[in-house]
Structures are given as structure tokens and as C-alpha cells.
Design an enzyme around this catalytic site. Structure first.
Site, PDB file in Angstrom:
ATOM      1  N   ASN A  11      -2.182   0.888   7.103  1.00 16.09           N
ATOM      2  CA  ASN A  11      -2.742  -0.367   7.618  1.00 16.09           C
ATOM      3  C   ASN A  11      -2.267  -1.605   6.866  1.00 16.09           C
ATOM      4  OD1 ASN A  11      -4.590   0.769   5.491  1.00 16.09           O
ATOM      5  ND2 ASN A  11      -5.553  -1.227   5.741  1.00 16.09           N
ATOM      6  N   GLY A  13       0.731  -3.254   3.572  1.00 15.29           N
ATOM      7  CA  GLY A  13       1.816  -3.062   2.617  1.00 15.29           C
ATOM      8  C   GLY A  13       2.972  -2.212   3.091  1.00 15.29           C
ATOM      9  N   SER A 134       6.809   6.289  -7.650  1.00 17.09           N
ATOM     10  CA  SER A 134       7.079   5.027  -8.345  1.00 17.09           C
ATOM     11  C   SER A 134       7.972   5.283  -9.548  1.00 17.09           C
ATOM     12  CB  SER A 134       5.774   4.397  -8.824  1.00 17.09           C
ATOM     13  OG  SER A 134       6.022   3.306  -9.695  1.00 17.09           O
ATOM     14  N   TYR A 157      -1.948   5.716 -13.613  1.00 18.96           N
ATOM     15  CA  TYR A 157      -0.990   5.536 -12.519  1.00 18.96           C
ATOM     16  C   TYR A 157       0.328   6.233 -12.821  1.00 18.96           C
ATOM     17  CZ  TYR A 157       1.819   3.205  -8.936  1.00 18.96           C
ATOM     18  OH  TYR A 157       2.642   2.942  -7.868  1.00 18.96           O
TER      19      TYR A 157
END
Length: 232
Positions: A11, A13, A134, A157
Site C-alpha cells: 500500500n 513505498g 537491505s 533491523y
């Protein structure tokens, strides 16, 4: 025959831009979001299908897969894009609760979603799984002082994205008939928690788009960005 793609966290990015690009390329696109309101709004903007799905909730994922099966016979491409950064904290303030929360979305969410949609992927001629990772989770980049990633200290992260890399390798080995790859979008400005990136969303989705449109003899078990292969 039209190919079908499902994008988690579609939804906004990178997920939203990936959906836009793949729709333009002729894919039948499904996006998911845990917020029905935001997901339905994005789907209307993109003119794609929408499924309510919270990747941290087993029953929610199972229900979304069940509903997908009522609309589509197969799934050609699964893009595990949903992810959270977690709060930036001093190292002394990083606790197990933070780690668990980030891993629940970024790692366990991939497992829940992949397992639930495997039956539909297995029906495709050239099934593909793209795990959005990432460079912050790359040991190679983290240990190279010349990289931006080496300056980042974000245990939850970074560790979660390193785990995504190993998950990708394990799925690639276990599912040799599928193309399973991890991608690093690079530092992309997608708003919200990711405002500092130099790349625009289109540049950030280059690697995702490339891996989502592989041929049957394309690579598997790799980690790439928009410029090519990355070190794990």
C-alpha cells in the site's frame, strides 16, 4: 498467459511502486496491507487487487491465502516486501522485546507468507520469490568502512535482514524449481520511516522488478541491488 504477483506491504513505498511497475508490465497484481482502509485506497489508485493481511498474524495470512485461492489459480511471483525498521535506540537500550517485534515482521512474516502461498507458487510454470532485504544486513557492507551501511548501528533491523539472507539461501536450495532471491533496494526515500534515502522509489524498485521478471533459467540464491550481485 497473464502472470500473477502478490506483494506484501503493497500500500505504500517500495511495495506500491513495485505494484505500479508490474501492473504496467502486464502482471495481474495483488497487494496486501494490514490496514484495510489504506490497502483498499492504494489498490483503487493502482487498479489492482487487494487482500487484508497482517504478516505477523498466522490466521490473517492463512485467510488471505485462502481468499487468494478463490480468485486465482496460481501465483507466479511472491514479493515479500513488508518490513519495519524498529526504533533507533542506544545499544544499552536494545532489548529482546524490540528484537522480537522486528523479527516478527521482517523474518517470521516472510516464513508465514511463503509457507501459506507455496501451494499456489507450485502451480506456476516459473515460480519466483523475491525477498526484500537491505544492505544494512550485509556482513560485506557492514565491515567495509567505505560504505554508508557500515556507519549504521541498528541491531534489530540489521540482524533481521541478515536473517532474511539466510532464509533466502535455504528456500533457494530447498526449492530448486523456483527462483528465490534477496534484493537490496538501496537508500530510497519512500517517506515515513525511510525519508533520508537519495534514490527515488522507481530506482529503489529496480532490483525488485528485475528479480520478479526472471526467466526460468534466471539466477537463484543470490543477493542483488540495482547494480548487480552483492556480498552477503
Amino acid at each position: 498467459m497473464t502472470k500473477t504477483v502478490l506483494i506484501t506491504g503493497g500500500n505504500t513505498g517500495l511495495g506500491f511502486e513495485s505494484a505500479r511497475r508490474l501492473k504496467a508490465a502486464g502482471f495481474e497484481v495483488y497487494i496486501t496491507s494490514r490496514s484495510e482502509e489504506k490497502g483498499a485506497k492504494a489498490a483503487a489508485q493502482l487498479a489492482v487487487h487487494y487482500l487484508v493481511m497482517d504478516v505477523t498474524d498466522e490466521k490473517s495470512v492463512e485467510l488471505a491465502a485462502e481468499q487468494f485461492g478463490k480468485k486465482a489459480a496460481k501465483l507466479d511471483v511472491l514479493i515479500n516486501n513488508a518490513g519495519i525498521p524498529g526504533e533507533m535506540r542506544a545499544i544499552k537500550e536494545v532489548d529482546a522485546a524490540l528484537m522480537e517485534r522486528v523479527f516478527n515482521t521482517n523474518v517470521f512474516g516472510i516464513v508465514r507468507t511463503t509457507q501459506a502461498f507455496l501451494p499456489y507458487l507450485e502451480k506456476a510454470a516459473t515460480p519466483i520469490i523475491v525477498n526484500v532485504s537491505s544492505g544494512v544486513g550485509s556482513f560485506s557492507k557492514q565491515t567495509d568502512p567505505k560504505t554508508l551501511e557500515s556507519k549504521v548501528i541498528s541491531p534489530a533491523y540489521a540482524a533481521s535482514k541478515a536473517a532474511v539472507s539466510m532464509l533466502t539461501l535455504q528456500y533457494a536450495k530447498a526449492l530448486p524449481n523456483m527462483r528465490v532471491n534477496a534484493v537490496d533496494p538501496g537508500p530510497t526515500n519512500t517517506g515515513g520511516n525511510f525519508k533520508r534515502g537519495a534514490q527515488n522509489p522507481s530506482e529503489g524498485t529496480d532490483a525488485i522488478f528485475k528479480m520478479a521478471t526472471l526467466s526460468k533459467d534466471g539466477p537463484t540464491g543470490t543477493f542483488v541491488d540495482r547494480n548487480g550481485i552483492l556480498g552477503w
